[in-house]
Write a protein that holds these residues in place. Structure first.
Motif, short mmCIF file in Angstrom:
data_model
loop_
_atom_site.label_atom_id
_atom_site.label_comp_id
_atom_site.label_asym_id
_atom_site.label_seq_id
_atom_site.Cartn_x
_atom_site.Cartn_y
_atom_site.Cartn_z
N UNK A 195 0.90 -1.18 -0.05
CA UNK A 195 0.11 0.02 0.08
C UNK A 195 1.04 1.33 0.16
N UNK A 196 2.02 1.38 0.73
CA UNK A 196 2.70 2.39 0.82
C UNK A 196 3.43 2.86 -0.61
N UNK A 197 3.87 1.62 -0.95
CA UNK A 197 4.55 1.62 -2.60
C UNK A 197 3.38 2.31 -3.37
N UNK A 198 2.10 1.81 -3.56
CA UNK A 198 1.18 2.22 -4.42
C UNK A 198 0.99 3.79 -3.97
N UNK A 199 0.96 4.07 -2.75
CA UNK A 199 0.62 5.41 -2.48
C UNK A 199 1.78 6.37 -2.85
N UNK A 200 3.15 5.67 -2.68
CA UNK A 200 4.20 6.82 -3.34
C UNK A 200 4.21 6.97 -4.84
#
Length: 78
Positions: free
Chosen positions: A46-51
C-alpha cells in the motif's frame, strides 16, 4: 537381555496427546507470525502504491479508473 519397563497404552496415549497439544500451540504461534508478515507485506504494498500515486499526482479513484480501462481493453482488443 532384560528390557526396561514397557509403557502402558494409557501412557502412550497421554504422550501423544501432549505432543499434539504442543504442535497445536506451535501451529498457532506460526500462524500469528504468518499473519503479521502478511500484514507487513500488505502495508508495504500500500505504501508503494501510495508513493506512486503521489508522484503521479493521482487519486486512488483515478488509478482504479485507469486499471479498469486497461482491463477492459485487454478483454476487448480492437
Amino acid at each position: 537381555m532384560a528390557r526396561g519397563q514397557r509403557k502402558t497404552i494409557e501412557e502412550k496415549i497421554m504422550e501423544k496427546e501432549k505432543i499434539i497439544e504442543s504442535l497445536k500451540t506451535r501451529l498457532k504461534s506460526e500462524q500469528r507470525e504468518l499473519d503479521e508478515l502478511n500484514k507487513e507485506k500488505r502495508e508495504l504494498d500500500l505504501k508503494t502504491l501510495h508513493d506512486v500515486l503521489t508522484e503521479a499526482k493521482m487519486t486512488a479513484l483515478d488509478a482504479a479508473d485507469v486499471i479498469k480501462e486497461y482491463l477492459q481493453e485487454k478483454r476487448d482488443p480492437a
